[in-house]
Design a protein around this motif. Structure first.
Motif, PDB file in Angstrom:
ATOM      1  N   LYS A   1     -61.406  19.171  22.131  1.00 57.88           N
ATOM      2  CA  LYS A   1     -62.430  20.177  22.392  1.00 57.88           C
ATOM      3  C   LYS A   1     -62.026  21.076  23.558  1.00 57.88           C
ATOM      4  CE  LYS A   1     -67.424  20.594  23.200  1.00 57.88           C
ATOM      5  NZ  LYS A   1     -68.698  19.848  23.359  1.00 57.88           N
ATOM      6  N   ILE A   2     -61.476  20.467  24.610  1.00 53.58           N
ATOM      7  CA  ILE A   2     -61.024  21.244  25.764  1.00 53.58           C
ATOM      8  C   ILE A   2     -59.934  22.222  25.348  1.00 53.58           C
ATOM      9  CG2 ILE A   2     -59.787  21.110  27.971  1.00 53.58           C
ATOM     10  CD1 ILE A   2     -61.222  18.471  28.476  1.00 53.58           C
ATOM     11  N   MET A   3     -58.985  21.759  24.543  1.00 58.44           N
ATOM     12  CA  MET A   3     -57.871  22.602  24.123  1.00 58.44           C
ATOM     13  C   MET A   3     -58.332  23.754  23.238  1.00 58.44           C
ATOM     14  SD  MET A   3     -54.924  19.746  23.391  1.00 58.44           S
ATOM     15  CE  MET A   3     -54.420  18.611  24.699  1.00 58.44           C
ATOM     16  N   LEU A   4     -59.299  23.468  22.359  1.00 58.01           N
ATOM     17  CA  LEU A   4     -59.784  24.498  21.450  1.00 58.01           C
ATOM     18  C   LEU A   4     -60.572  25.577  22.184  1.00 58.01           C
ATOM     19  CD1 LEU A   4     -60.872  22.326  18.383  1.00 58.01           C
ATOM     20  CD2 LEU A   4     -58.974  23.959  18.481  1.00 58.01           C
ATOM     21  N   GLU A   5     -61.243  25.198  23.271  1.00 56.98           N
ATOM     22  CA  GLU A   5     -62.045  26.170  24.017  1.00 56.98           C
ATOM     23  C   GLU A   5     -61.180  27.246  24.655  1.00 56.98           C
ATOM     24  OE1 GLU A   5     -64.354  24.128  26.876  1.00 56.98           O
ATOM     25  OE2 GLU A   5     -65.869  23.456  25.448  1.00 56.98           O
ATOM     26  N   LYS A   6     -59.943  26.860  25.041  1.00 62.73           N
ATOM     27  CA  LYS A   6     -58.992  27.784  25.648  1.00 62.73           C
ATOM     28  C   LYS A   6     -59.527  28.429  26.922  1.00 62.73           C
ATOM     29  CE  LYS A   6     -56.781  28.886  21.227  1.00 62.73           C
ATOM     30  NZ  LYS A   6     -55.660  27.999  21.427  1.00 62.73           N
ATOM     31  N   SER A   7     -60.471  27.771  27.590  1.00 61.06           N
ATOM     32  CA  SER A   7     -60.992  28.314  28.848  1.00 61.06           C
ATOM     33  C   SER A   7     -60.249  27.752  30.055  1.00 61.06           C
ATOM     34  CB  SER A   7     -62.485  28.001  28.975  1.00 61.06           C
ATOM     35  OG  SER A   7     -62.719  26.615  28.842  1.00 61.06           O
ATOM     36  N   ALA A   8     -59.444  26.717  29.816  1.00 64.18           N
ATOM     37  CA  ALA A   8     -58.658  26.128  30.904  1.00 64.18           C
ATOM     38  C   ALA A   8     -57.231  26.633  30.832  1.00 64.18           C
ATOM     39  CB  ALA A   8     -58.675  24.608  30.805  1.00 64.18           C
ATOM     40  N   ASP A   9     -56.597  26.775  31.995  1.00 70.78           N
ATOM     41  CA  ASP A   9     -55.198  27.181  32.064  1.00 70.78           C
ATOM     42  C   ASP A   9     -54.298  26.000  32.403  1.00 70.78           C
ATOM     43  OD1 ASP A   9     -55.749  30.066  31.748  1.00 70.78           O
ATOM     44  OD2 ASP A   9     -56.733  29.835  33.692  1.00 70.78           O
ATOM     45  N   MET A  10     -54.897  24.905  32.855  1.00 70.28           N
ATOM     46  CA  MET A  10     -54.163  23.668  33.125  1.00 70.28           C
ATOM     47  C   MET A  10     -55.163  22.522  33.061  1.00 70.28           C
ATOM     48  SD  MET A  10     -52.093  22.433  36.582  1.00 70.28           S
ATOM     49  CE  MET A  10     -50.597  23.365  36.223  1.00 70.28           C
ATOM     50  N   ILE A  11     -54.698  21.392  32.549  1.00 71.26           N
ATOM     51  CA  ILE A  11     -55.537  20.199  32.567  1.00 71.26           C
ATOM     52  C   ILE A  11     -54.832  19.138  33.406  1.00 71.26           C
ATOM     53  CG2 ILE A  11     -54.547  19.353  30.380  1.00 71.26           C
ATOM     54  CD1 ILE A  11     -57.308  18.076  29.834  1.00 71.26           C
ATOM     55  N   ALA A  12     -55.571  18.489  34.284  1.00 75.06           N
ATOM     56  CA  ALA A  12     -55.023  17.445  35.145  1.00 75.06           C
ATOM     57  C   ALA A  12     -55.731  16.131  34.837  1.00 75.06           C
ATOM     58  CB  ALA A  12     -55.198  17.809  36.616  1.00 75.06           C
ATOM     59  N   VAL A  13     -54.958  15.058  34.776  1.00 77.31           N
ATOM     60  CA  VAL A  13     -55.519  13.735  34.500  1.00 77.31           C
ATOM     61  C   VAL A  13     -54.835  12.713  35.396  1.00 77.31           C
ATOM     62  CG1 VAL A  13     -56.064  14.253  32.084  1.00 77.31           C
ATOM     63  CG2 VAL A  13     -53.834  13.273  32.672  1.00 77.31           C
ATOM     64  N   VAL A  14     -55.488  11.563  35.556  1.00 74.11           N
ATOM     65  CA  VAL A  14     -54.891  10.441  36.284  1.00 74.11           C
ATOM     66  C   VAL A  14     -54.596   9.348  35.271  1.00 74.11           C
ATOM     67  CG1 VAL A  14     -55.152   8.731  38.116  1.00 74.11           C
ATOM     68  CG2 VAL A  14     -56.162  11.014  38.385  1.00 74.11           C
ATOM     69  N   HIS A  15     -53.332   8.920  35.250  1.00 73.24           N
ATOM     70  CA  HIS A  15     -52.894   7.894  34.308  1.00 73.24           C
ATOM     71  C   HIS A  15     -53.104   6.521  34.932  1.00 73.24           C
ATOM     72  CE1 HIS A  15     -50.901   5.762  31.275  1.00 73.24           C
ATOM     73  NE2 HIS A  15     -49.634   6.065  31.513  1.00 73.24           N
ATOM     74  N   ARG A  16     -54.166   5.850  34.487  1.00 71.91           N
ATOM     75  CA  ARG A  16     -54.481   4.505  34.975  1.00 71.91           C
ATOM     76  C   ARG A  16     -54.458   3.525  33.805  1.00 71.91           C
ATOM     77  NH1 ARG A  16     -59.018   7.464  37.304  1.00 71.91           N
ATOM     78  NH2 ARG A  16     -58.725   7.751  39.552  1.00 71.91           N
ATOM     79  N   GLU A  17     -54.211   2.287  34.110  1.00 70.15           N
ATOM     80  CA  GLU A  17     -54.267   1.262  33.075  1.00 70.15           C
ATOM     81  C   GLU A  17     -55.690   1.177  32.523  1.00 70.15           C
ATOM     82  OE1 GLU A  17     -52.965  -3.417  32.384  1.00 70.15           O
ATOM     83  OE2 GLU A  17     -53.017  -2.564  34.416  1.00 70.15           O
ATOM     84  N   HIS A  18     -55.784   1.167  31.210  1.00 62.13           N
ATOM     85  CA  HIS A  18     -57.066   1.066  30.492  1.00 62.13           C
ATOM     86  C   HIS A  18     -57.947   2.317  30.663  1.00 62.13           C
ATOM     87  CE1 HIS A  18     -55.854  -2.999  29.895  1.00 62.13           C
ATOM     88  NE2 HIS A  18     -56.071  -3.369  31.153  1.00 62.13           N
TER      89      HIS A  18
END
Length: 285
Positions: free
Chosen positions: A237-254
């Motif tokens: 949904k975030i990608m389809l909206e195209k309102s973001a220029d970068m997405i940031a995430v934290v890679h955690r176990e589980h």
């Protein structure tokens, strides 16, 4: 001065990824270490079953050095501006991708690892399994770049989280804000959830927001909740909206991100990636 470690394999889309990294580095006043991790046949498991010529190592090394120089020349020639340019350092390193990245990061100050999203071509190391392996083991934040993406100003950064560890999220948001300042970006904390958050949870989130705005002196931090059936559909949904220029995430176990980067789900999402993805490891704290 910050350093970006750019992994390249000289595949068809390598120039595009390198160009994006160059423009990104120039914007944040960073230098670039362009690295090719060489696979030496004589050093592979079971290589003792085959007699490799002595000059094989040197041939591979020379070929890699020639391609690295060609890529550096390409990046330098395309930038005809008079503004300060990133310093481009070349590295030929033998070994597996994960080992090469770990070794370089232990010897040099690396702020970001830049690499292309996985490539389906058989002659490329940037395939799904390699991409996931590097992300899982990277000692520094990884910037995953769609293979044909052209650099554009980063106005909106989405920090996607399930917000189950607010203290840890705050640490990474502090670091993300330092990057956002370079672009004067707005940061949107995106809460991924299958149902609306309870009032008490939202109160804690807004308290964190106000503390961050005041403590960092950066008012451009906002909150938004995305309700979706599952983690996959929320990111889609975030990608389809195209309102973001970068997405940031934290890679955690589980975490929801760990679940996304498994099997066929990872393959589908990587193919849909329309923006750079900045991936922090929980161990990067």
């Amino acid at each position: 001065m910050e350093n970006i470690l750019l992994l390249t394999d000289f595949s068809a889309n390598a120039n595009s990824v390198a160009e994006y990294t160059y423009d990104f580095a120039k914007k944040i006043h960073a230098d670039i270490i362009i690295c090719n991790a060489m696979t030496i046949p004589s050093e592979l498991p079971d290589s003792g079953l085959v007699v490799w010529p002595v000059e094989c190592h040197e041939v591979i090394k020379d070929r890699s050095a020639s391609k690295l120089n060609k890529l550096r020349t390409h990046l330098q020639h395309r930038d005809q501006s008079h503004s300060k340019k990133p310093v481009l350092t070349l590295l030929n390193q033998a070994g597996s991708l994960q080992d090469v990245v770990t070794e370089i990061a232990s010897e040099r100050t690396i702020h970001f690892l830049a690499m292309g999203a996985h490539d389906q071509s058989m002659d490329s190391f940037l395939k799904q399994d390699h991409t996931r392996g590097i992300i899982d083991s990277s000692p520094v934040p990884a910037l995953l770049i769609p293979l044909t993406l052209k650099f554009e100003p980063i106005r909106n950064i989405y920090f996607a989280s399930d917000l189950k560890d607010l203290a840890s999220d705050r640490t990474f948001l502090t670091r993300l804000t330092a990057l956002a300042r370079m672009f004067m970006s707005e940061i949107f904390i995106i809460h991924i959830s299958s149902s609306k958050s309870a009032a008490t949870v939202k109160e804690k989130i807004y308290d964190m927001l106000n503390d961050l705005r005041d403590g960092l002196g950066y008012p451009g931090i906002h909150f938004r909740e995305i309700i979706a059936e599952n983690d996959t559909s929320s990111l889609e949904k975030i990608m389809l909206e195209k309102s973001a220029d970068m997405i940031a995430v934290v890679h955690r176990e589980h975490s929801f991100f760990s679940r996304l980067f498994k099997g066929s789900v990872a393959k589908r999402l990587a193919g849909q990636l329309t923006m750079p993805m900045l991936i922090y490891q929980e161990s990067n704290e």
